[in-house]
Design an enzyme around this catalytic site. Sequence first.
Site, mmCIF file in Angstrom:
data_model
loop_
_atom_site.group_PDB
_atom_site.id
_atom_site.type_symbol
_atom_site.label_atom_id
_atom_site.label_comp_id
_atom_site.label_asym_id
_atom_site.label_seq_id
_atom_site.Cartn_x
_atom_site.Cartn_y
_atom_site.Cartn_z
ATOM 1 N N LYS A 118 24.065 44.041 -74.313
ATOM 2 C CA LYS A 118 22.718 43.610 -73.946
ATOM 3 C C LYS A 118 22.122 42.631 -74.957
ATOM 4 O O LYS A 118 21.469 41.651 -74.565
ATOM 5 C CB LYS A 118 21.809 44.829 -73.793
ATOM 6 C CG LYS A 118 22.195 45.732 -72.634
ATOM 7 C CD LYS A 118 21.253 46.918 -72.516
ATOM 8 C CE LYS A 118 21.676 47.830 -71.382
ATOM 9 N NZ LYS A 118 20.776 48.978 -71.226
ATOM 10 N N LYS A 160 16.353 50.185 -77.531
ATOM 11 C CA LYS A 160 17.390 50.163 -76.497
ATOM 12 C C LYS A 160 18.777 50.048 -77.125
ATOM 13 O O LYS A 160 18.974 49.312 -78.094
ATOM 14 C CB LYS A 160 17.162 48.991 -75.541
ATOM 15 C CG LYS A 160 15.809 49.020 -74.846
ATOM 16 C CD LYS A 160 15.664 47.919 -73.826
ATOM 17 C CE LYS A 160 16.445 48.194 -72.576
ATOM 18 N NZ LYS A 160 16.175 47.194 -71.515
ATOM 19 N N GLU A 202 12.385 45.902 -77.714
ATOM 20 C CA GLU A 202 11.742 45.085 -76.690
ATOM 21 C C GLU A 202 10.288 45.534 -76.505
ATOM 22 O O GLU A 202 9.973 46.712 -76.694
ATOM 23 C CB GLU A 202 12.440 45.242 -75.332
ATOM 24 C CG GLU A 202 13.666 44.417 -75.141
ATOM 25 C CD GLU A 202 14.223 44.567 -73.733
ATOM 26 O OE1 GLU A 202 15.213 43.881 -73.442
ATOM 27 O OE2 GLU A 202 13.681 45.364 -72.933
ATOM 28 N N TYR A 204 7.272 46.967 -74.649
ATOM 29 C CA TYR A 204 7.189 47.956 -73.579
ATOM 30 C C TYR A 204 6.188 47.473 -72.534
ATOM 31 O O TYR A 204 5.028 47.206 -72.846
ATOM 32 C CB TYR A 204 6.763 49.312 -74.141
ATOM 33 C CG TYR A 204 6.592 50.374 -73.085
ATOM 34 C CD1 TYR A 204 7.683 50.795 -72.332
ATOM 35 C CD2 TYR A 204 5.358 50.955 -72.841
ATOM 36 C CE1 TYR A 204 7.542 51.767 -71.358
ATOM 37 C CE2 TYR A 204 5.201 51.936 -71.880
ATOM 38 C CZ TYR A 204 6.298 52.330 -71.131
ATOM 39 O OH TYR A 204 6.158 53.290 -70.167
ATOM 40 N N ILE A 205 6.654 47.353 -71.296
ATOM 41 C CA ILE A 205 5.803 46.925 -70.192
ATOM 42 C C ILE A 205 5.415 48.162 -69.402
ATOM 43 O O ILE A 205 6.263 48.806 -68.777
ATOM 44 C CB ILE A 205 6.521 45.896 -69.301
ATOM 45 C CG1 ILE A 205 6.921 44.671 -70.139
ATOM 46 C CG2 ILE A 205 5.643 45.477 -68.135
ATOM 47 C CD1 ILE A 205 7.796 43.687 -69.404
ATOM 48 N N HIS A 210 11.480 46.848 -61.585
ATOM 49 C CA HIS A 210 12.860 46.516 -61.965
ATOM 50 C C HIS A 210 13.459 45.682 -60.831
ATOM 51 O O HIS A 210 13.753 46.195 -59.757
ATOM 52 C CB HIS A 210 13.652 47.807 -62.169
ATOM 53 C CG HIS A 210 15.030 47.596 -62.718
ATOM 54 N ND1 HIS A 210 15.505 48.273 -63.815
ATOM 55 C CD2 HIS A 210 16.034 46.777 -62.330
ATOM 56 C CE1 HIS A 210 16.753 47.891 -64.058
ATOM 57 N NE2 HIS A 210 17.088 46.983 -63.167
ATOM 58 N N ARG A 294 29.923 43.694 -62.956
ATOM 59 C CA ARG A 294 30.711 44.516 -62.024
ATOM 60 C C ARG A 294 29.952 44.585 -60.715
ATOM 61 O O ARG A 294 28.851 44.074 -60.598
ATOM 62 C CB ARG A 294 30.883 45.924 -62.590
ATOM 63 C CG ARG A 294 29.537 46.567 -62.950
ATOM 64 C CD ARG A 294 29.651 48.014 -63.323
ATOM 65 N NE ARG A 294 28.439 48.544 -63.911
ATOM 66 C CZ ARG A 294 27.365 48.933 -63.245
ATOM 67 N NH1 ARG A 294 27.336 48.829 -61.916
ATOM 68 N NH2 ARG A 294 26.299 49.411 -63.860
ATOM 69 N N VAL A 297 26.154 49.864 -57.582
ATOM 70 C CA VAL A 297 26.017 50.911 -56.569
ATOM 71 C C VAL A 297 25.222 50.380 -55.373
ATOM 72 O O VAL A 297 25.574 50.587 -54.216
ATOM 73 C CB VAL A 297 25.314 52.150 -57.166
ATOM 74 C CG1 VAL A 297 25.109 53.223 -56.095
ATOM 75 C CG2 VAL A 297 26.101 52.713 -58.341
#
Length: 459
Positions: A118, A160, A202, A204-205, A210, A294, A297
């Site tokens: 990330k 994170k 990061e 925070y929002i 998402h 990748r 889902v």
Amino acid sequence: MREIKKLLICARGEIALRILRSAKEMGMTCVVAHSSADETSLPVKWADEAVNLGAPHAKKSYLNQDLIIQAALDAGADAIHPGYGFLSENADFARKVVEANLIFVGPQHELIAQMGNKAQAIETAKKAGVPVVPGSDGLVQTIEAALAAANDVGYPILIKAAAGGGGRGIRVAYNADELQAQIPQSQQEALAAFGDAGVYLERYIARARHIEVQILGDGDNAVHLFERDCSLQRRRQKIWEEAPAQILSEETRQKLLESAVKLAKKVKYKSAGTLEYLYDVDTQEFFFIEMNTRIQVEHTITEEICGVDLIKAMLLIAQGHALPYQQNDIQMRGHAIEIRINAENPDNNFMPSPGTLTEVVWPLGAGVRIDSMAYSGYTIPPYYDSLIGKLIIWAEDRPSALARLHRALDEIKVAGVHTTLPFFKSLLSVNDVQKNDFHTVWVEQWMNHCSSASQKEAS
């Protein structure tokens, strides 16, 4: 250009079956590599050939790189598709597959290493001019560096895991004392889960949606297949996804999609991939946060609104074909919703509920799709993720999709184990869900409210 005549699938559950179906339609012979716990699963039953990798423990089967590669060679396979999870984003495995003169159905190992981390992905996005969440400049190596970065960004702040996923290794610090206490905890959690203790910070929002963009690339060109809204989450894990993201204005949507294609082209991405963003509801800003190298889902809802088989596209690109689509070929139609049905008990803190399915009745009818390896008499093993299957709904618009989901949930029956189906029936009835008024921590807030209300009634 190399043709795939025989494909080894080193995945389990619904995604193994999903890959098998597309590969068979392309005329490929399919070999499913599985643990002894999955001997009776549908992918194994329906495969042309099956290879038992051994013991149920993932380290001895689905994570045993050398064993899987040798199984592919012994079977005379041309390629390996890793699905999602397990080794799907393992750069070393992708490299070993190619070194064994096999095709890895996914991006090059260098890209997995670059974009799968990330912190590195964020730095790459910055260089491409893609907006990212304000945070630390790469990994924070010391508490002092973390405190300095947090002072610049402001509190609350997210910690994170750089190699993270599935919501693990993420913590929120509301002040300097909490940050100092939680940095070591996040590092330990990240090391245990991913073998990498690296963390970064990061902003925070508080009210974030998402949003993720599905892309396809062939190394020379890249296209988007619009976006998905994955904001309904529990413990930072997605449980309900929709496409498209109706929270976005058309202007913001176009900027978001353009940024995703720009980044994919910048790294010469080859295969299917997903770029994930946070959308700040209050400021209407979007920020890139990570890339999944990748199949996802929730790829199903993109397929429903675009009419594109993403697994077939991956297999074509892996064989050296150019993108089968230009951007103008990909049109969006209607609205799609996916819910993830898990063998868990919502009334007992979502504890896993493995066991034998005594009865399975799936809903049918227009706009209803089921991706599942489950059937009546199948025993869900206790060793892996508890996902039973995915219910995917398509309709002309969101209200119609919600109505169709309601109908499908009335028809569905999965007996023998606890499932999350009652939870989704309750969730669907909530006004905020109907109005599309939620954010990434809304589900937990709603659950806490329901729990408090129940306690008051009981007293």
